[in-house]
Write an enzyme that holds these catalytic residues in place. Structure first.
Site, PDB file in Angstrom:
ATOM      1  N   GLU A  75     -10.284   6.838 -24.047  1.00 23.99           N
ATOM      2  CA  GLU A  75     -10.060   6.649 -22.670  1.00 23.99           C
ATOM      3  C   GLU A  75     -11.172   7.501 -21.690  1.00 23.99           C
ATOM      4  O   GLU A  75     -11.652   6.817 -20.635  1.00 23.99           O
ATOM      5  CB  GLU A  75      -8.659   7.030 -22.074  1.00 23.99           C
ATOM      6  CG  GLU A  75      -7.456   6.125 -22.607  1.00 23.99           C
ATOM      7  CD  GLU A  75      -7.077   6.341 -24.079  1.00 23.99           C
ATOM      8  OE1 GLU A  75      -7.685   7.379 -24.602  1.00 23.99           O
ATOM      9  OE2 GLU A  75      -6.412   5.544 -24.290  1.00 23.99           O
ATOM     10  N   ASP A  93       0.394   6.173 -18.629  1.00 26.61           N
ATOM     11  CA  ASP A  93       0.327   7.342 -19.234  1.00 26.61           C
ATOM     12  C   ASP A  93      -0.633   7.890 -19.879  1.00 26.61           C
ATOM     13  O   ASP A  93      -0.700   9.060 -20.202  1.00 26.61           O
ATOM     14  CB  ASP A  93       1.661   7.169 -20.473  1.00 26.61           C
ATOM     15  CG  ASP A  93       2.933   6.347 -19.655  1.00 26.61           C
ATOM     16  OD1 ASP A  93       3.960   7.227 -19.704  1.00 26.61           O
ATOM     17  OD2 ASP A  93       3.009   5.362 -19.427  1.00 26.61           O
ATOM     18  N   HIS A 140       5.579   5.315 -22.120  1.00 28.49           N
ATOM     19  CA  HIS A 140       5.256   3.789 -21.558  1.00 28.49           C
ATOM     20  C   HIS A 140       6.077   3.607 -20.351  1.00 28.49           C
ATOM     21  O   HIS A 140       6.207   2.396 -20.113  1.00 28.49           O
ATOM     22  CB  HIS A 140       5.544   3.074 -22.604  1.00 28.49           C
ATOM     23  CG  HIS A 140       4.610   3.041 -23.856  1.00 28.49           C
ATOM     24  ND1 HIS A 140       5.032   3.795 -24.908  1.00 28.49           N
ATOM     25  CD2 HIS A 140       3.583   2.338 -24.165  1.00 28.49           C
ATOM     26  CE1 HIS A 140       4.149   3.355 -25.766  1.00 28.49           C
ATOM     27  NE2 HIS A 140       3.122   2.854 -25.329  1.00 28.49           N
TER      28      HIS A 140
END
Ligand code: TPP
Ligand code: MG
Length: 808
Positions: free
Chosen positions: A530, A555, A597
């Site tokens: 990410e 998240d 999640h």
């Protein structure tokens, strides 16, 4: 002449270079290095004598940067760190005067173009935008993306700058954008200190650059230390190039080339950079240049001295192998110049640096002094007009006696005068109050402009186009998918990437089938990384592309929050409008399942990314309208889609490619007279359910979806509702005191809604813990319609117990 022959290699057109010209070039390089060193030495003095607050310099790293500068061409990019002043001087992208202007924090963009006095010294940048915030051409410039202080924070952006070259080269539809790229021939140069290679993001980016094979030329300036901590605590085997060997180009040509050169050896460095740049530019592969045996003559920064942690032997070695001393020795031994000529060159260089420093100081100090003079004349004319408090005359006298005044001195004196003349008439104090307005406006612009884009294409200038509908109803995901498809057809610069975005078109099918339609370059799978996915977006958007960088779940945005917060969100601000990166960060979140999640840490996010926009659409239609707005603007934003909304039916707008959702404009979802309920995202549906239940008992709720948290209700419409209902509730699924507290502050304080309240303001949020798994976990962790009903009913019960008797 052996050296001459070897060195001829490193210039672009060796056949055109006479021996005289070559020697001239070497001596000019030496002058630049020497001036740079003098700037470092003088810079430290300026800090130690109190004229500047902090100094960090490029001494010891000069010669390697001369070599890098030789192969840095127009259109190329640098993403580096605070040691690179010599490179900047060598390319003419900065000079000693500008260097000192930054050291003094001169707020003038003309004097200090990197940051307009906002960044501490050694934070380099070139201006990529004109004064209106429009792109300048990049292909005929040397481009320097603005430095940030977090070590290795330059890495994610660097990856994006390199990826853009690959896209410009391989996607023929981009060849028309000649202001940005010459078919992708540009290299992205990175620089980093040896110790900062210990950061995880260094490894993530090196791996990603190798996976994608992008033209990234990474230099490591290895001085053996990170502040006081030596290599043995930083780097396995104390050798970054050795441990990166597994990345080395294999028989299939995949991987990266690795070069090493010693930081004091000019010829070796020039040869290494020539080879490195050639392979990087032509083959589009990443390259590492590990510059070893680098020194740090003045220690890390002005904050301490290196005698505390370096051994005597090491300190002596640093003197003996000082790159400038070694370069000088080499020049003399090679017969390119004589000791006495070099003495003369050094004398002139020292003087030139001193003059440039003085000029920077004079510019900085004289503009303050003229403001002091203006302030004194305001005070004097107030005295003449009858403002006879002694403090006014005293202030005029005192401020003129300060040797090196700063603007804060004016502010202190002005506020003191205002405090001590509070009993005088408004007429007599008017000149001071007028001056205060002017003082605040001027310094507000100096220190607080450009948090977001001030250009004509910022989001607030995008025309609002309402969505139109016929009766076609589809699953939510098909709405965003249609929006992406239409925009990608319209604009070849748009591309999307992330984990599972390519082949399957993201985990919720927002891009399904679009890789087949637009190809792998435009809808692309990425590794699980990410932090650098975000960086790819940042760097590519700086080069005129329109990336949609996807973070699979909200998240996991935490992994990408560093580049968002430190780099993307500060870009306009830290360059005072000199750079921008209109990347769209797409993610999905709020309630679904389990601890990782269904998070909705919106308070954390909006407090970390001021400078970006944060969109929290309640459904896919609103999300699509926000994407349409963003893709017509020049600003970065985060869009959080509702994770549980992809299978919910929505009407498909007939103008899917064109309708826009304005930012900072809340939507009133239902009208009501009793309570204003303010929320966003997935909570809009919970709220609507609760509103139905409340309506059954005669409580009429005005339900407002804020739509964007940043910006927040620009026209202060929510207070208008509160004026009517006199009660306000803020609902979200963040922790208590998260984004609900932010909304409350905006409405009660900024919009002054507190004046209209008949009941205590209320926030309804998730529990402080992470949400538990399963439907019951959700019910007991997140706000439910039952809870919203109960809280609002209780509020109304307290207001009118007869009409609404106690529920529990
Ligand atoms: C993320 C982060 N952690 C710590 C710091 C404080 N810091 C500034 S420079 C530095 C050392 C960097 O060493 P190196 O990468 O070798 O570069 P050098 O200064 O030696 O050229 C540290 C720890 C920082 N700026 N950012
Ligand atoms: Mg170091």
């Amino acid at each position: 002449m052996r050296i001459f022959a070897a060195m001829q290699e490193v210039v672009k057109k060796p056949e055109e270079l006479s021996k005289e010209a070559f020697i001239h070039q070497v001596l000019d390089d030496y002058r630049i290095a020497f001036e740079s060193r003098q700037a470092s030495l003088l810079g430290r003095k300026e800090v130690l004598t109190g004229k500047a607050k902090f100094g960090i310099f490029g001494d010891g790293k000069e010669v390697a940067q001369l070599a890098m500068a030789k192969v840095f061409e127009k259109g190329d990019w640098r993403s580096g760190y605070y040691r690179d002043q010599t490179f900047m001087f060598a390319k003419g992208l900065s000079d000693v005067q500008k260097f000192f202007a930054q050291l003094y924090a001169d707020p003038s963009v003309e004097k200090e173009p990197a940051s307009g006095g906002r960044s501490m010294n050694g934070h380099f940048a070139t201006r990529l935008l004109d004064e209106q915030g429009n792109w300048l051409s990049q292909n005929d410039r040397f481009n320097v993306s603005a430095d940030i202080s977090p070590t290795a924070g330059q890495m994610p952006r660097l990856l994006g700058l390199a990826v853009a070259s690959k896209l410009y080269r391989e996607n023929k539809d981009l060849h028309q954008f000649t202001n940005f790229s010459n078919k992708g021939n540009e290299i992205a140069f990175g620089t980093i200190g040896n110790a900062s290679t210990s950061e995880g993001i260094f490894w993530e980016v090196i791996n990603a650059a190798n996976v994608m094979q992008v033209p990234m030329l990474m230099s490591v300036w290895d001085d053996g230390y990170g502040i006081s901590v030596p290599a043995k605590y930083q780097t396995a085997k104390e050798n970054i190039s050795a441990i990166l060997n597994g990345f080395k180009t294999d028989e299939n040509g995949l991987g990266m080339e690795i070069f090493t050169a010693r930081g004091w050896n000019y010829a070796e460095l020039c040869n290494a950079y020539k080879q490195a740049a050639d392979v990087c530019r032509e083959k589009h592969t990443p390259v590492l240049v590990h510059v070893t045996e680098v020194t740090q003559p003045q220690g890390h920064s002005t904050s301490g001295s290196h005698e505390r942690y370096k051994t005597k032997d090491r300190l002596q070695w640093e003197i003996d192998f000082d790159c400038i001393a070694q370069m000088r020795k080499w020049i003399v031994e090679s017969g390119f110049s004589t000791e006495s000529s070099l003495d003369e060159l050094e004398k002139n260089a020292t003087e030139a640096v001193r003059l440039a420093q003085k000029a920077a100081w004079n510019d900085f100090a004289s503009s303050i002094k003229s403001e002091v003079a203006e302030f004194v004349s305001v005070l004097n004319s107030a005295i003449s007009a009858g403002l006879s408090a002694p403090i006014v005359a005293e202030s005029a006298k005192n401020i003129q006696e300060i040797k090196d005044p700063i603007r804060r001195d004016i502010g202190n004196a002005l506020h003191k005068c205002l405090r001590e003349t509070v009993t005088f008439s408004a007429d007599l104090r008017k000149p001071l109050l007028d001056y205060l307005v002017q003082f605040n406006a001027l310094n507000g612009a100096r220190y607080s402009s450009h948090l977001t884009s001030e250009s004509s294409t910022n989001v607030s200038n995008v025309t609002e186009v309402p969505a139109q509908f016929n009766d076609e109803v589809v699953d939510g995901y098909q709405v965003v998918r249609a929006c992406f498809e239409a925009n990608m057809e319209r604009d070849p610069r748009i591309f999307a990437f992330g984990e599972d975005v390519g082949k399957i078109g993201d985990v919720n099918q927002g891009f399904s089938g679009l890789q087949e339609k637009f190809g792998e370059l435009r809808v692309t799978d990425k590794g699980i990384r990410e932090w650098s996915i975000l960086g790819e977006g940042i760097g590519a958007a700086m080069r005129g592309l329109r990336p949609i960088a996807e973070i699979q779940y909200l998240d996991y945005l935490l992994y990408a929050l560093e580049p968002m917060s430190d780099d993307l969100a500060t870009m306009q601000y830290r360059t005072k409008g000199g750079q921008k990166s209109p990347v769209i960060v797409r993610t999905r979140g709020h309630r679904l399942e389990g601890i990782w999640h269904s998070g909705s840490p919106m308070g954390m996010i909006i407090n970390a990314v001021r400078g970006m926009h944060v969109c929290v659409p309640r459904n896919m239609t609103q999300a699509a309208g926000m994407y349409n707005t963003l893709l017509r603007s020049d600003e970065p934003a985060l869009v959080v889609e509702c994770l549980n909304g992809y299978r919910i039916k929505e009407k498909l707008p007939t103008n899917i490619a064109d309708f826009t959702v304005p930012f900072g404009k809340p939507d009133v979802l239902r009208f009501g007279e009793d309570v204003t309920l303010v929320t966003y995202g997935s909570c809009c549906r919970i709220a609507a359910e609760a509103c139905d239940m409340l309506a059954e008992v005669g409580i009429r709720v005005e339900l407002i979806d804020v739509q964007t948290l940043l910006p927040f209700d620009t026209n202060h419409s929510i207070v208008e509702s509160v004026k009517n209902t006199n009660r306000v509730v803020f609902l979200d699924e963040d922790v208590p005191g998260g984004a609900s507290a932010y909304m409350m502050q905006q409405v009660l304080e900024n919009q002054e809604a507190y004046k209209h309240l008949d009941s205590k303001p209320l926030t309804i949020t998730a529990k402080a813990h992470r949400p538990a798994y399963g439907s019951d976990g959700d019910y007991f962790s997140k706000p439910s319609a039952d809870e919203v009903f109960a809280e609002i009913y209780q509020m109304m019960h307290e207001a009118n117990p007869t009409k609404w008797p106690s529920l529990y």
